[in-house]
Design a protein around this motif. Structure first.
Motif, PDB file in Angstrom:
ATOM      1  N   ARG A  25       0.868  -1.207   0.302  1.00 24.16           N
ATOM      2  CA  ARG A  25       0.118   0.007  -0.336  1.00 24.16           C
ATOM      3  C   ARG A  25       0.664   1.170   0.113  1.00 24.16           C
ATOM      4  O   ARG A  25       0.743   2.309  -0.570  1.00 24.16           O
ATOM      5  CB  ARG A  25      -1.162   0.404   0.908  1.00 24.16           C
ATOM      6  N   ILE A  26       1.801   1.526   0.808  1.00 26.83           N
ATOM      7  CA  ILE A  26       3.086   2.591   1.445  1.00 26.83           C
ATOM      8  C   ILE A  26       3.042   2.321  -0.229  1.00 26.83           C
ATOM      9  O   ILE A  26       3.563   3.792  -0.990  1.00 26.83           O
ATOM     10  CB  ILE A  26       3.992   2.332   1.818  1.00 26.83           C
ATOM     11  N   ILE A  27       4.174   1.455  -1.375  1.00 23.88           N
ATOM     12  CA  ILE A  27       4.543   1.815  -2.591  1.00 23.88           C
ATOM     13  C   ILE A  27       3.356   2.236  -3.919  1.00 23.88           C
ATOM     14  O   ILE A  27       3.752   3.089  -4.485  1.00 23.88           O
ATOM     15  CB  ILE A  27       5.395  -0.062  -2.019  1.00 23.88           C
ATOM     16  N   SER A  28       2.304   1.655  -3.181  1.00 26.67           N
ATOM     17  CA  SER A  28       1.810   2.053  -3.942  1.00 26.67           C
ATOM     18  C   SER A  28       1.768   3.654  -4.171  1.00 26.67           C
ATOM     19  O   SER A  28       1.049   3.878  -4.989  1.00 26.67           O
ATOM     20  CB  SER A  28       0.276   1.003  -4.235  1.00 26.67           C
ATOM     21  N   GLU A  29       0.835   3.801  -3.028  1.00 28.23           N
ATOM     22  CA  GLU A  29       0.830   6.054  -2.525  1.00 28.23           C
ATOM     23  C   GLU A  29       1.905   6.020  -2.947  1.00 28.23           C
ATOM     24  O   GLU A  29       1.680   7.289  -3.366  1.00 28.23           O
ATOM     25  CB  GLU A  29       0.267   5.393  -0.931  1.00 28.23           C
ATOM     26  N   ALA A  30       3.135   5.873  -3.135  1.00 32.87           N
ATOM     27  CA  ALA A  30       4.171   6.404  -3.064  1.00 32.87           C
ATOM     28  C   ALA A  30       4.274   6.149  -5.068  1.00 32.87           C
ATOM     29  O   ALA A  30       4.942   7.488  -5.410  1.00 32.87           O
ATOM     30  CB  ALA A  30       4.854   5.654  -2.850  1.00 32.87           C
ATOM     31  N   LEU A  31       3.526   5.469  -5.202  1.00 33.15           N
ATOM     32  CA  LEU A  31       3.937   5.413  -6.490  1.00 33.15           C
ATOM     33  C   LEU A  31       3.451   6.022  -7.230  1.00 33.15           C
ATOM     34  O   LEU A  31       3.281   7.504  -8.156  1.00 33.15           O
ATOM     35  CB  LEU A  31       3.836   4.250  -7.355  1.00 33.15           C
ATOM     36  N   ASN A  32       2.012   6.372  -6.978  1.00 33.60           N
ATOM     37  CA  ASN A  32       1.089   7.202  -7.348  1.00 33.60           C
ATOM     38  C   ASN A  32       1.257   9.065  -7.341  1.00 33.60           C
ATOM     39  O   ASN A  32       0.870   9.572  -7.979  1.00 33.60           O
ATOM     40  CB  ASN A  32      -0.779   7.470  -6.519  1.00 33.60           C
ATOM     41  N   LYS A  33       2.059   9.093  -5.726  1.00 34.31           N
ATOM     42  CA  LYS A  33       2.604  10.442  -5.084  1.00 34.31           C
ATOM     43  C   LYS A  33       3.326  10.848  -6.605  1.00 34.31           C
ATOM     44  O   LYS A  33       3.255  11.989  -7.099  1.00 34.31           O
ATOM     45  CB  LYS A  33       2.698  10.296  -3.861  1.00 34.31           C
ATOM     46  N   SER A  34       4.536  10.238  -6.601  1.00 33.45           N
ATOM     47  CA  SER A  34       5.904  10.429  -7.697  1.00 33.45           C
ATOM     48  C   SER A  34       4.550  10.680  -9.087  1.00 33.45           C
ATOM     49  O   SER A  34       5.018  11.614  -9.823  1.00 33.45           O
ATOM     50  CB  SER A  34       6.626   9.539  -7.774  1.00 33.45           C
ATOM     51  N   ARG A  35       3.725   9.969  -9.495  1.00 32.84           N
ATOM     52  CA  ARG A  35       3.152  10.176 -10.700  1.00 32.84           C
ATOM     53  C   ARG A  35       2.748  11.554 -10.762  1.00 32.84           C
ATOM     54  O   ARG A  35       2.537  12.509 -11.870  1.00 32.84           O
ATOM     55  CB  ARG A  35       2.652   9.188 -11.268  1.00 32.84           C
ATOM     56  N   LYS A  36       2.084  11.875  -9.865  1.00 30.11           N
ATOM     57  CA  LYS A  36       1.291  12.983 -10.164  1.00 30.11           C
ATOM     58  C   LYS A  36       2.232  14.407  -9.708  1.00 30.11           C
ATOM     59  O   LYS A  36       2.053  15.210 -10.586  1.00 30.11           O
ATOM     60  CB  LYS A  36       0.554  13.330  -8.377  1.00 30.11           C
ATOM     61  N   ILE A  37       3.421  14.095  -8.802  1.00 33.81           N
ATOM     62  CA  ILE A  37       4.311  15.065  -8.880  1.00 33.81           C
ATOM     63  C   ILE A  37       5.136  15.181 -10.114  1.00 33.81           C
ATOM     64  O   ILE A  37       5.393  16.721 -10.745  1.00 33.81           O
ATOM     65  CB  ILE A  37       4.870  14.887  -7.848  1.00 33.81           C
ATOM     66  N   ALA A  38       5.347  13.813 -11.269  1.00 38.60           N
ATOM     67  CA  ALA A  38       5.511  14.092 -12.131  1.00 38.60           C
ATOM     68  C   ALA A  38       4.947  14.822 -13.500  1.00 38.60           C
ATOM     69  O   ALA A  38       5.100  15.953 -13.927  1.00 38.60           O
ATOM     70  CB  ALA A  38       5.805  12.122 -12.736  1.00 38.60           C
ATOM     71  N   GLN A  39       3.320  14.441 -13.190  1.00 37.14           N
ATOM     72  CA  GLN A  39       2.401  15.446 -13.937  1.00 37.14           C
ATOM     73  C   GLN A  39       2.381  16.584 -13.610  1.00 37.14           C
ATOM     74  O   GLN A  39       2.410  17.103 -14.734  1.00 37.14           O
ATOM     75  CB  GLN A  39       1.151  14.707 -13.330  1.00 37.14           C
ATOM     76  N   GLU A  40       2.611  17.217 -12.406  1.00 36.55           N
ATOM     77  CA  GLU A  40       2.770  18.363 -11.765  1.00 36.55           C
ATOM     78  C   GLU A  40       4.048  19.025 -12.488  1.00 36.55           C
ATOM     79  O   GLU A  40       4.001  20.053 -13.038  1.00 36.55           O
ATOM     80  CB  GLU A  40       2.460  19.079 -10.471  1.00 36.55           C
ATOM     81  N   VAL A  41       4.991  18.224 -12.649  1.00 33.97           N
ATOM     82  CA  VAL A  41       6.178  18.765 -13.082  1.00 33.97           C
ATOM     83  C   VAL A  41       5.997  19.590 -14.461  1.00 33.97           C
ATOM     84  O   VAL A  41       6.382  20.405 -15.085  1.00 33.97           O
ATOM     85  CB  VAL A  41       7.552  18.024 -12.629  1.00 33.97           C
ATOM     86  N   GLU A  42       5.706  18.305 -15.003  1.00 35.65           N
ATOM     87  CA  GLU A  42       5.572  18.676 -16.894  1.00 35.65           C
ATOM     88  C   GLU A  42       4.475  19.617 -17.300  1.00 35.65           C
ATOM     89  O   GLU A  42       4.670  20.565 -17.986  1.00 35.65           O
ATOM     90  CB  GLU A  42       5.063  17.198 -16.895  1.00 35.65           C
ATOM     91  N   GLU A  43       3.144  19.893 -16.218  1.00 31.56           N
ATOM     92  CA  GLU A  43       2.408  20.728 -16.520  1.00 31.56           C
ATOM     93  C   GLU A  43       3.019  22.583 -16.412  1.00 31.56           C
ATOM     94  O   GLU A  43       3.200  23.042 -16.737  1.00 31.56           O
ATOM     95  CB  GLU A  43       1.412  20.548 -14.936  1.00 31.56           C
ATOM     96  N   VAL A  44       3.396  22.415 -14.942  1.00 36.58           N
ATOM     97  CA  VAL A  44       4.462  23.202 -14.575  1.00 36.58           C
ATOM     98  C   VAL A  44       5.651  23.818 -16.075  1.00 36.58           C
ATOM     99  O   VAL A  44       5.684  25.524 -16.199  1.00 36.58           O
ATOM    100  CB  VAL A  44       5.635  23.328 -12.983  1.00 36.58           C
ATOM    101  N   GLN A  45       5.811  22.369 -16.305  1.00 36.63           N
ATOM    102  CA  GLN A  45       7.173  22.675 -17.332  1.00 36.63           C
ATOM    103  C   GLN A  45       6.979  23.509 -18.678  1.00 36.63           C
ATOM    104  O   GLN A  45       6.991  24.541 -19.795  1.00 36.63           O
ATOM    105  CB  GLN A  45       8.018  21.617 -17.311  1.00 36.63           C
TER     106      GLN A  45
END
Length: 169
Positions: free
Chosen positions: A102-122
């Motif tokens: 569960r923790i790994i899944s949540e971390a992966l989801n957060k990292s994907r979301k952060i990656a998407q946000e970074v792409e959006e900001v870029q």
């Protein structure tokens, strides 16, 4: 039925001519009586001792049986405790694995979301940079073009007209 010392003591022998010496026989019988009484006492003591030892043996046999049963119960209990501990350890391990997943899944989801946000900001930064570059280029082109001079002339003329309108007023 065995002879008692009293039986030996009360025994009377018939008299015969030329029989045994009566005093000698009586002395011998007296010794036999004493030895026989001693043997009877010793036999009785030994029987009592045997009874005591048999009682102790029964007692120790009971203790041995109790200890054997206790050891068996303790071994069974130890096996049950071990089995329960193994089961509990497996449950804890499964729960830990589930939590880790569960923790790994949540971390992966957060990292994907952060990656998407970074792409959006870029993307926004790239759009902003492109617009800003376009604006600056347009301003540079306007400065470099002859339109600026015409603008200055028009602004100058408008200033003069506005000064006149004020003066008239």
């Amino acid at each position: 039925m065995p002879l008692s010392p009293l039986d030996i003591h009360n025994k009377e022998f018939s008299r015969a001519f030329r029989g045994y010496d009566e005093d000698e026989v009586d002395d011998f019988l007296e010794r036999v009586i004493q030895d026989y009484e001693a043997l009877i006492r010793q036999n009785k003591e030994l029987e009592e001792r045997i009874a005591q030892l048999e009682e102790k043996l029964r007692h120790f046999t009971n203790i041995e049986e109790s200890l054997s049963k206790s050891i068996i119960v303790a071994q069974e209990t130890a096996e049950e405790v071990k089995a329960n501990a193994r089961k509990e350890a497996q449950l804890i391990l499964k729960e830990a694995e589930k939590n880790a997943d569960r923790i790994i899944s949540e971390a992966l989801n957060k990292s994907r979301k952060i990656a998407q946000e970074v792409e959006e900001v870029q993307r926004h930064a790239a759009v902003f940079r492109a617009r800003f570059r376009s604006l600056i280029q347009a301003q540079l082109e306007m400065l470099d073009s002859g339109d600026w001079e015409r603008f200055e002339q028009e602004v100058g003329r408008d200033v003069v007209i506005s000064d006149m309108v004020r003066a008239e007023g």
